[in-house]
Design a protein around this motif. Structure first.
Motif, short mmCIF file in Angstrom:
data_model
loop_
_atom_site.label_atom_id
_atom_site.label_comp_id
_atom_site.label_asym_id
_atom_site.label_seq_id
_atom_site.Cartn_x
_atom_site.Cartn_y
_atom_site.Cartn_z
N MET A 1 0.83 -1.21 0.00
CA MET A 1 0.00 0.00 0.00
C MET A 1 0.86 1.25 0.00
SD MET A 1 -3.15 0.63 -0.23
CE MET A 1 -3.39 2.26 -0.89
N LYS A 2 1.88 1.22 0.87
CA LYS A 2 2.82 2.34 0.90
C LYS A 2 3.43 2.56 -0.48
CE LYS A 2 4.80 2.27 5.54
NZ LYS A 2 6.05 2.13 6.29
N ALA A 3 3.81 1.46 -1.10
CA ALA A 3 4.46 1.56 -2.41
C ALA A 3 3.50 2.16 -3.43
CB ALA A 3 4.91 0.17 -2.86
N HIS A 4 2.24 1.74 -3.35
CA HIS A 4 1.24 2.26 -4.26
C HIS A 4 1.11 3.78 -4.11
CE1 HIS A 4 -2.38 2.49 -6.65
NE2 HIS A 4 -3.03 3.03 -5.64
N LEU A 5 0.99 4.24 -2.86
CA LEU A 5 0.88 5.68 -2.62
C LEU A 5 2.14 6.39 -3.06
CD1 LEU A 5 -0.85 5.60 0.89
CD2 LEU A 5 -1.90 6.08 -1.32
N GLY A 6 3.27 5.74 -2.89
CA GLY A 6 4.54 6.33 -3.32
C GLY A 6 4.55 6.58 -4.82
N VAL A 7 4.01 5.63 -5.57
CA VAL A 7 3.95 5.78 -7.02
C VAL A 7 3.06 6.96 -7.40
CG1 VAL A 7 3.12 4.68 -9.14
CG2 VAL A 7 4.43 3.35 -7.48
N LEU A 8 1.90 7.05 -6.72
CA LEU A 8 0.99 8.17 -6.99
C LEU A 8 1.70 9.50 -6.72
CD1 LEU A 8 -2.35 6.94 -5.32
CD2 LEU A 8 -1.59 6.65 -7.68
N ALA A 32 2.34 5.23 7.96
CA ALA A 32 1.03 5.02 8.57
C ALA A 32 0.81 6.14 9.58
CB ALA A 32 1.00 3.67 9.27
N THR A 33 -0.43 6.59 9.67
CA THR A 33 -0.71 7.65 10.65
C THR A 33 -0.83 7.04 12.03
OG1 THR A 33 -3.06 7.37 10.22
CG2 THR A 33 -1.94 9.12 9.02
N LYS A 34 -0.61 7.89 13.03
CA LYS A 34 -0.75 7.40 14.40
C LYS A 34 -2.18 7.57 14.88
CE LYS A 34 3.96 8.14 16.06
NZ LYS A 34 4.85 9.06 16.77
N PHE A 38 -6.37 11.38 11.16
CA PHE A 38 -5.53 11.89 10.09
C PHE A 38 -5.51 10.93 8.90
CE2 PHE A 38 -3.29 13.75 13.92
CZ PHE A 38 -3.95 14.95 13.83
N GLY A 39 -6.51 10.11 8.80
CA GLY A 39 -6.55 9.17 7.71
C GLY A 39 -5.72 7.94 8.02
N ASP A 40 -5.32 7.23 6.98
CA ASP A 40 -4.63 5.96 7.17
C ASP A 40 -3.14 6.08 6.88
OD1 ASP A 40 -7.10 4.51 7.71
OD2 ASP A 40 -7.55 4.99 5.62
N PHE A 41 -2.80 6.89 5.89
CA PHE A 41 -1.39 7.12 5.58
C PHE A 41 -1.17 8.61 5.39
CE2 PHE A 41 -1.90 2.69 4.44
CZ PHE A 41 -0.71 2.12 4.86
N GLN A 42 0.05 9.03 5.65
CA GLN A 42 0.36 10.44 5.53
C GLN A 42 1.69 10.61 4.80
OE1 GLN A 42 1.34 12.07 9.38
NE2 GLN A 42 3.24 10.92 9.35
N THR A 43 1.88 11.77 4.23
CA THR A 43 3.19 12.08 3.67
C THR A 43 3.56 13.51 4.04
OG1 THR A 43 4.58 12.19 1.71
CG2 THR A 43 2.28 12.84 1.44
N ASN A 44 4.85 13.72 4.25
CA ASN A 44 5.33 15.06 4.58
C ASN A 44 5.96 15.72 3.35
OD1 ASN A 44 7.58 13.52 4.21
ND2 ASN A 44 8.56 14.02 6.13
N LEU A 45 5.65 15.17 2.18
CA LEU A 45 6.30 15.62 0.94
C LEU A 45 6.20 17.14 0.75
CD1 LEU A 45 7.79 14.76 -1.59
CD2 LEU A 45 5.59 14.37 -2.70
#
Length: 590
Positions: A1-8, A32-34, A38-45
RNA sequence: GCCCCGGUAGCUCAGUGGAUAGAGCGAAUGCCUCCUAAGCAUUAGGCCGCAGGUUCGAUUCCUGCUCGGGGCACCA
């Protein structure tokens, strides 16, 4: 899942930064969010891009979100706080883990390819001069579990125990048994202060007595030995140390007397003592579910010339020299504080010399990566072993040493001095192998560990190992209950109705199940098995117990029941896989 | 003196540079006619040792200090 979001994100990043190349394009970090809010996954990009782009982070986030390609696994994306991008996943994205687990079963989360490479893990290696204590137990639990995790993360692993059956300590052991034997025969002698006094020595002495009778192992000169010094009351440290050294010298006189007077019998006693101690160690480790691929004897290593070979190699490369009658290794040139003695002035090899040869031998056997698990008190020893390896191979990354910090026991049960010496065997007998292993693994290995014996012994709600095992037993019980009622669980029906797994408890459990492969990878990568213990307890078992209390699985709605049972089956498998990695049993009933 | 590990809730400890720092035990209160109460739910409890620095952001990385444990052999 992480990889999928990374591709997006990579795609969004490319379009946002089109025409304004960055010196260092950041790699999207997805975590993964704590907090579920804050949803299920987060990015600080966006936060990372703000500075190089010269834009406020929230603006960057808006641009990134607008450029994200659509995905059926993502239900919603929002921007929060200073500029985090939060992903809310579609329910199906969570539910998909169930068929993955049911298909892979025991292989779920594992990489059994061995494709990461070959690594030898040497651990425990307790001296065969007495029973293992609680510190060795921690080393054993850690080493064995790390080896399990490395295997599960794609390494080819070899487990080895180095038997220190050469050197002065075995002479002290031998003399201790010999003198106990003589006492058994009625010879009046003062048992040396620095010999091993414990009962296990008498066991071997008694065995020998039964084998050879009362008239063997006698030598002349016993009465001529000078009396041993004893520290005076209130002596200062320097005086105590001086007396200690003189007592060691006293033991050495016994060793010389025994060797010269007993000849082959001396070796017989040594062999008997080592055999008994090693047998006890093997039995204890077996009871602790710890296994080795090989037990390497230091004495064998010497006998087959491995030490000579290593010395020769060092000598040929100009890495040794002679001074004060001893042979030294130029270890300082390779990062050690000073040069070290390999061959003492009396001609005997140091422990370092043999151990160095052993490490060379490991590399020669085609294990290019070595992991040693040592007690923290050996930390000063790392530099010199690494120096030797680097000197001979040019590699400074071949050896990784993990130090296990000290173990103390609660309830003041610790310490040889207090006479309350608790052996690993006693601990396992009292608390059980499962609880003992789990307790050791509940702490980071670099953390001093206070072992709560009473808690480990308690067969109650307080004992954390039961919390995890109980989750497994409950799951088994659900299926037992189902069978008893004559009903049938149809996996295909369950998999066809996974969309019914839509409440918060189910989402939390599915999230925990999906994290298992990540936990294996990260625990192996960082050689941190306690992460697996915490994951099983605080994430997986916890999510399951809450779910169990909040919802019934055996319900009238056949589709819902099947879906929930599929989730139960997946949970049972992952709990079993996780406990197996820790070397803890997964009971079906408690 | 030098080297290693640690200092987070009353206790034992998690915490992968992120948002309001978590768990268990201990304390308080609820939940078994119902798949195992070895369980669940709720409450209380915190200058993340101290001081600087790096960073958009530090419990997390760096430096100094301090306290505790361990190590500095021709022992193993």
């Amino acid at each position: 899942m992480k990889a999928h979001l990374g591709v997006l994100l990579e795609s969004a990043l490319a379009s946002v930064t089109a025409g304004r190349p960055l010196d260092v394009p950041p790699a999207p970090q997805v975590d993964a969010t704590k907090d579920p809010r804050f949803g299920d996954f987060q990015t600080n990009l966006a936060l990372m891009l703000a500075k190089p782009l010269g834009l406020p982070p929230r603006k960057v986030a808006e641009a990134l979100v607008a450029a994200l390609p659509p995905s059926d696994r993502v239900a919603k994306v929002d921007i929060a706080g200073p500029g985090f991008i939060n992903f809310h996943l579609a329910p199906a994205a969570f539910q998909a883990v169930v068929p993955d687990i049911l298909a892979a079963e025991a292989r779920y989360g594992r990489d059994d390819s061995g494709g990461r490479g070959r690594i030898m893990v040497e651990f425990v290696s307790a001296n065969p001069t007495g029973p293992m204590h609680v510190g060795h137990g921690r080393n054993a639990a850690y080493g064995d579990t790390v080896a399990n995790l490395l295997e599960a993360a794609g390494w080819r692993v070899w487990r080895e125990y180095y038997i220190n059956d050469a050197g002065r300590q075995t002479d002290v052991l031998t003399v201790s048994v010999w003198l106990r034997y003589l006492q058994r025969c009625g010879v009046a002698l003062a048992f040396p202060k620095r010999a091993y006094p414990a009962d296990y020595i008498r066991v071997t002495a008694d065995r020998l007595y039964d084998e050879v009778g009362a008239n063997a192992f006698r030598v002349a000169g016993i009465d001529e030995l000078p009396t041993e010094e004893v520290a005076a009351e209130g002596a200062d440290d320097a005086e105590k140390n001086r007396v200690k050294l003189s007592q060691e010298a006293h033991i050495d006189r016994w060793i010389t007397l025994g060797r010269e007077g007993l000849g082959a019998d001396y070796e017989r006693i040594r062999h008997a003592a080592l055999t008994d101690q090693l047998a006890a160690i093997r039995a204890t480790l077996a009871a602790f579910s710890v296994r080795f691929d090989q037990w390497t004897s230091e004495a064998d290593l010497v006998a087959r010339g491995a030490v000579d070979k290593a010395l020769k190699r060092l000598g040929e490369q100009g890495l040794t020299y002679t001074r004060d009658g001893a042979v030294w290794m130029k270890s300082e040139a390779f990062g050690d504080e000073k040069d070290r003695v390999l061959i003492k002035a009396d001609g005997a090899a140091t422990y370092y010399c043999n151990d160095l040869a052993y490490h060379v031998d490991k590399l020669d056997r085609d294990w290019p990566r070595l992991l040693d698990v040592w007690g923290a008190d050996h930390h000063g020893y790392i530099a010199r072993v690494r120096a030797a390896i680097e000197a001979l191979t040019g590699r400074n990354d071949a050896l990784d040493v993990q130090l296990i910090q000290f173990v103390t026991l609660s309830s003041g049960r610790m310490g040889k001095r207090s006479g309350n010496f608790v052996t690993l065997k006693e601990l396992i007998d009292e608390a059980g192998a499962d609880a003992t292993r789990f307790f050791y693994l509940m702490r980071g290995h670099e953390q001093h560990l206070e072992f709560d014996v009473d808690l480990a012994k308690s067969r109650s709600t307080d004992n954390p190992v039961y919390y995890v095992q109980y989750a497994h037993a409950r799951l088994c019980s659900v299926f037992a209950q189902l069978a008893e009622s004559g009903a049938v669980y149809d996996r295909a029906t369950g998999l066809a109705h996974l969309a019914r797994l839509d409440n918060e408890h189910e989402k939390r459990l599915l999230t925990a199940l999906a994290r298992f492969p990540d936990v294996i990878a990260s625990a192996a990568q960082d050689l941190a098995p306690h992460r697996m213990a915490f994951y099983l307890k605080d994430e997986l078992a916890d999510a399951f117990h809450s779910y169990y209390n909040a919802h019934k699985f055996l319900v009238d709605d056949a589709a819902l029941q099947a879906a929930r049972l599929a989730l139960c089956e997946a949970t049972r498998l992952v709990l079993g896989n996780g406990l197996a990695l820790l070397g803890v049993s997964a009971p079906e009933r408690m």
